[in-house]
Design a protein around this motif. Structure first.
Motif, mmCIF file in Angstrom:
data_model
loop_
_atom_site.group_PDB
_atom_site.id
_atom_site.type_symbol
_atom_site.label_atom_id
_atom_site.label_comp_id
_atom_site.label_asym_id
_atom_site.label_seq_id
_atom_site.Cartn_x
_atom_site.Cartn_y
_atom_site.Cartn_z
ATOM 1 N N VAL A 82 0.852 -1.188 0.000
ATOM 2 C CA VAL A 82 0.000 0.000 0.000
ATOM 3 C C VAL A 82 0.891 1.242 0.000
ATOM 4 O O VAL A 82 1.730 1.420 0.876
ATOM 5 N N LYS A 83 0.701 2.094 -0.995
ATOM 6 C CA LYS A 83 1.507 3.304 -1.121
ATOM 7 C C LYS A 83 0.603 4.502 -1.386
ATOM 8 O O LYS A 83 -0.384 4.388 -2.113
ATOM 9 N N SER A 84 0.953 5.626 -0.782
ATOM 10 C CA SER A 84 0.174 6.851 -0.948
ATOM 11 C C SER A 84 1.012 7.929 -1.615
ATOM 12 O O SER A 84 2.249 7.919 -1.517
ATOM 13 N N ILE A 85 0.344 8.841 -2.304
ATOM 14 C CA ILE A 85 1.014 9.981 -2.926
ATOM 15 C C ILE A 85 0.290 11.255 -2.513
ATOM 16 O O ILE A 85 -0.892 11.227 -2.156
ATOM 17 N N GLU A 86 0.997 12.373 -2.559
ATOM 18 C CA GLU A 86 0.394 13.655 -2.238
ATOM 19 C C GLU A 86 -0.328 14.212 -3.463
ATOM 20 O O GLU A 86 0.191 14.169 -4.576
ATOM 21 N N VAL A 87 -1.524 14.697 -3.238
ATOM 22 C CA VAL A 87 -2.324 15.254 -4.326
ATOM 23 C C VAL A 87 -1.784 16.639 -4.695
ATOM 24 O O VAL A 87 -1.650 17.507 -3.828
ATOM 25 N N LYS A 88 -1.460 16.808 -5.970
ATOM 26 C CA LYS A 88 -0.952 18.089 -6.454
ATOM 27 C C LYS A 88 -1.668 18.469 -7.745
ATOM 28 O O LYS A 88 -1.995 17.612 -8.559
ATOM 29 N N LYS A 89 -1.886 19.747 -7.902
ATOM 30 C CA LYS A 89 -2.449 20.238 -9.154
ATOM 31 C C LYS A 89 -1.323 20.381 -10.176
ATOM 32 O O LYS A 89 -0.220 20.791 -9.847
ATOM 33 N N GLY A 90 -1.615 20.024 -11.396
ATOM 34 C CA GLY A 90 -0.608 20.107 -12.450
ATOM 35 C C GLY A 90 -1.262 20.031 -13.804
ATOM 36 O O GLY A 90 -2.481 20.178 -13.946
ATOM 37 N N SER A 91 -0.457 19.760 -14.805
ATOM 38 C CA SER A 91 -0.975 19.681 -16.171
ATOM 39 C C SER A 91 -1.429 18.260 -16.479
ATOM 40 O O SER A 91 -0.771 17.297 -16.121
ATOM 41 N N PHE A 92 -2.572 18.163 -17.094
ATOM 42 C CA PHE A 92 -3.073 16.892 -17.598
ATOM 43 C C PHE A 92 -3.225 17.071 -19.104
ATOM 44 O O PHE A 92 -2.569 17.946 -19.687
ATOM 45 N N HIS A 93 -4.005 16.311 -19.756
ATOM 46 C CA HIS A 93 -4.148 16.473 -21.202
ATOM 47 C C HIS A 93 -5.495 15.957 -21.661
ATOM 48 O O HIS A 93 -6.112 15.103 -21.019
ATOM 49 N N GLU A 94 -5.921 16.491 -22.778
ATOM 50 C CA GLU A 94 -7.119 15.966 -23.413
ATOM 51 C C GLU A 94 -6.842 14.542 -23.889
ATOM 52 O O GLU A 94 -5.742 14.244 -24.374
ATOM 53 N N THR A 95 -7.810 13.668 -23.752
ATOM 54 C CA THR A 95 -7.624 12.267 -24.124
ATOM 55 C C THR A 95 -8.824 11.779 -24.923
ATOM 56 O O THR A 95 -9.974 12.069 -24.571
ATOM 57 N N ILE A 96 -8.545 11.041 -25.982
ATOM 58 C CA ILE A 96 -9.604 10.453 -26.801
ATOM 59 C C ILE A 96 -9.378 8.946 -26.833
ATOM 60 O O ILE A 96 -8.321 8.472 -27.268
ATOM 61 N N LYS A 97 -10.363 8.195 -26.365
ATOM 62 C CA LYS A 97 -10.256 6.734 -26.340
ATOM 63 C C LYS A 97 -10.800 6.165 -27.648
ATOM 64 O O LYS A 97 -11.945 6.410 -28.023
ATOM 65 N N VAL A 98 -9.951 5.393 -28.350
ATOM 66 C CA VAL A 98 -10.329 4.811 -29.636
ATOM 67 C C VAL A 98 -9.811 3.375 -29.699
ATOM 68 O O VAL A 98 -9.116 2.907 -28.801
ATOM 69 N N SER A 99 -10.129 2.693 -30.764
ATOM 70 C CA SER A 99 -9.596 1.357 -31.009
ATOM 71 C C SER A 99 -8.447 1.462 -32.006
ATOM 72 O O SER A 99 -8.319 2.457 -32.729
ATOM 73 N N GLY A 100 -7.615 0.442 -32.052
ATOM 74 C CA GLY A 100 -6.473 0.459 -32.962
ATOM 75 C C GLY A 100 -5.902 -0.928 -33.152
ATOM 76 O O GLY A 100 -6.455 -1.928 -32.676
ATOM 77 N N GLN A 101 -4.760 -0.970 -33.827
ATOM 78 C CA GLN A 101 -4.115 -2.247 -34.112
ATOM 79 C C GLN A 101 -2.616 -2.063 -34.228
ATOM 80 O O GLN A 101 -2.135 -1.025 -34.708
ATOM 81 N N ILE A 102 -1.863 -3.063 -33.788
ATOM 82 C CA ILE A 102 -0.402 -3.074 -33.936
ATOM 83 C C ILE A 102 -0.074 -3.770 -35.253
ATOM 84 O O ILE A 102 -0.538 -4.886 -35.503
ATOM 85 N N VAL A 103 0.685 -3.120 -36.088
ATOM 86 C CA VAL A 103 1.039 -3.684 -37.403
ATOM 87 C C VAL A 103 2.547 -3.565 -37.602
ATOM 88 O O VAL A 103 3.229 -2.801 -36.921
ATOM 89 N N GLY A 104 3.042 -4.327 -38.540
ATOM 90 C CA GLY A 104 4.460 -4.267 -38.867
ATOM 91 C C GLY A 104 4.699 -3.271 -39.991
ATOM 92 O O GLY A 104 3.848 -3.071 -40.859
ATOM 93 N N ALA A 105 5.873 -2.650 -39.976
ATOM 94 C CA ALA A 105 6.226 -1.718 -41.044
ATOM 95 C C ALA A 105 6.379 -2.473 -42.353
ATOM 96 O O ALA A 105 6.884 -3.596 -42.387
ATOM 97 N N GLN A 106 5.933 -1.852 -43.428
ATOM 98 C CA GLN A 106 6.004 -2.495 -44.733
ATOM 99 C C GLN A 106 7.452 -2.793 -45.109
ATOM 100 O O GLN A 106 8.320 -1.936 -45.050
ATOM 101 N N GLY A 107 7.708 -4.082 -45.486
ATOM 102 C CA GLY A 107 9.040 -4.497 -45.889
ATOM 103 C C GLY A 107 9.959 -4.829 -44.740
ATOM 104 O O GLY A 107 11.095 -5.246 -44.966
ATOM 105 N N ASP A 108 9.494 -4.644 -43.504
ATOM 106 C CA ASP A 108 10.349 -4.909 -42.353
ATOM 107 C C ASP A 108 10.067 -6.246 -41.691
ATOM 108 O O ASP A 108 10.658 -6.562 -40.669
ATOM 109 N N GLU A 109 9.141 -7.015 -42.246
ATOM 110 C CA GLU A 109 8.816 -8.310 -41.667
ATOM 111 C C GLU A 109 9.048 -9.434 -42.673
ATOM 112 O O GLU A 109 8.900 -9.248 -43.884
ATOM 113 N N TYR A 110 9.430 -10.592 -42.152
ATOM 114 C CA TYR A 110 9.615 -11.776 -42.991
ATOM 115 C C TYR A 110 8.830 -12.926 -42.371
ATOM 116 O O TYR A 110 8.902 -13.168 -41.157
ATOM 117 N N THR A 111 8.083 -13.620 -43.207
ATOM 118 C CA THR A 111 7.286 -14.756 -42.741
ATOM 119 C C THR A 111 8.002 -16.057 -43.062
ATOM 120 O O THR A 111 8.315 -16.334 -44.220
#
Length: 401
Positions: A82-111
């Motif tokens: 169990v660990k605690s942290i001190e609450v501080k105000k700071g910078s956050f960021h706008e976030t957009i949740k989407v779907s995606g996929q991991i792909v290999g770079a063209q020509g960089d993979e061999y099957t």
């Protein structure tokens, strides 16, 4: 006669005295009983009033928050992480949740594919994340003890027979004893048998043509494969691409997107592109997303645990927002649609606090209300504190804030 009359008068006087005495005693007893009942009733009402007031005091005491506190000694907190942290105000960021996929770079993979049908035997040094060199064997394939026999062994037998036949006919052809047709037929059979036994066809060994990192193994030891079936995939430069499919309705925010966090469908671990050396690249380097979506692409280092082709949950990170309170996602717990955090009051005392969450980037989440700057909140082990609270570990003292 006088004596008799005197006796009658004495008896009558005695009867009258006793009657009067009994009447006085009855009245006294009745009044005493009435006064006793009155005193008993007053005492009962007094005790009932005190009990009722005491119950209300306890109710108000419980409402005051003492029962919302949970005790956990520093030793136990350390034991359970169990660990605690001190609450501080700071910078956050706008976030957009989407779907995606991991792909290999063209020509960089061999099957790597199976050169023949048979049972696969992977080389010991080959595993997902391991480095392989060009021409290195990934697996061997054998058809021994199978119906039809080992095709590789049969190819070697045919090759040896063709070689001996060619060697026999060559001097005879030079001496004009056999015709050119017979010699050319033997030469053709030899070349065909040689090709069947070459390293690229029918040798029973699957090799990689490039140096790189093994990013996928599609078979296991002892598995049967057909000729041409995929055995493994090798990435040339150990880097992968993340394609996030952003809905076209967010087109105005594309230019503000600089990074992303993501989690694959096969894992609960959240990855940060900043920790993987990721960077945003042009969308033209990978296949476009489906219609109605804008592909936002990132390149990052392959750590050996990610596989090309995996689908992912992606949190696109946009413009910064200042003066914001945010806590780790792990600090938040949910009960019946409400969200809570645990605030540390002292070394061994914690309080459950309801909060209103905002947007999340997958790693941290914005807190709109319920927390103040300077407070300490449980960042790791919130479920341990929750279990401690459910077990009834309530402190005997109350904190005044």
């Amino acid at each position: 006669m006088k004596t008799l009359l005197k006796s009658i008068i004495t008896c009558a006087s005695l009867v009258i005295f006793m009657a009067c005495s009994g009447s006085d005693n009855h009245g006294h007893d009745h009044e005493g009983a009435h006064e006793h009942e009155h005193e008993h009733s007053e005492a009962h009402e007094h005790q009932h009033g005190e009990s009722h007031e005491h119950s209300e005091d306890e109710h108000e005491h419980n409402k005051g928050g003492a029962s919302n506190e949970i005790t956990l000694s520093p030793e136990q907190a350390k034991q359970f992480g169990v660990k605690s942290i001190e609450v501080k105000k700071g910078s956050f960021h706008e976030t957009i949740k989407v779907s995606g996929q991991i792909v290999g770079a063209q020509g960089d993979e061999y099957t790597v594919v199976a050169s023949s049908a048979g049972m696969v035997k992977l080389r010991k040094s080959v595993a997902v994340g391991s480095h392989v060199g060009a021409g290195q064997a990934i697996a061997s394939i054998s058809a021994k003890n199978m119906v039809g026999g080992d095709a590789n062994e049969q190819a070697r037998i045919i090759y040896n027979n063709a070689k001996r036949e060619l060697e026999r006919l060559k001097p005879l052809y030079e001496d004009k004893i056999v015709t050119a047709r017979d010699y050319n037929t033997a030469l053709e059979n030899y070349e065909r048998a040689k090709a069947a036994c070459s390293s690229g066809s029918g040798s029973g060994v699957a090799t990689t043509a490039i140096s790189g990192t093994v990013i996928a193994l599609n078979v296991v030891d002892g598995q049967f494969v057909e000729a041409g079936e995929v055995i493994a995939k090798v990435s040339k430069n150990a880097r992968l691409l993340l394609r996030a499919d952003l809905p076209a309705s967010f087109a105005a925010k594309v230019q503000n997107i600089s990074s992303a966090n993501f989690r694959t469908s096969s894992s609960s671990e959240m990855y940060s592109l900043s920790q993987l050396g990721g960077r945003r690249i042009s969308a033209g380097t990978v296949a476009a997303a489906q219609p109605g979506y804008i592909p936002v692409c990132f390149e990052f280092a392959n750590n050996g645990t990610l596989v090309s082709g995996s689908f992912a949950e992606v949190y696109l990170i946009g413009a910064d927002r200042s003066n914001t309170i945010a806590v780790p996602v792990k600090a938040l717990t949910e009960e019946l649609g409400s969200f809570f955090v645990y605030v540390q009051l002292d070394d061994e005392c914690y309080a459950k606090r309801r909060v209103e969450p905002g947007i999340s980037d997958g790693c941290n989440i914005e807190i709109l209300s319920g927390l103040n700057e300077g407070e300490k909140v449980v960042a790791e082990g919130a479920m341990i504190i929750k279990l401690a609270g459910n077990s009834g570990a309530i402190p005997s003292h109350s904190h005044e804030h």
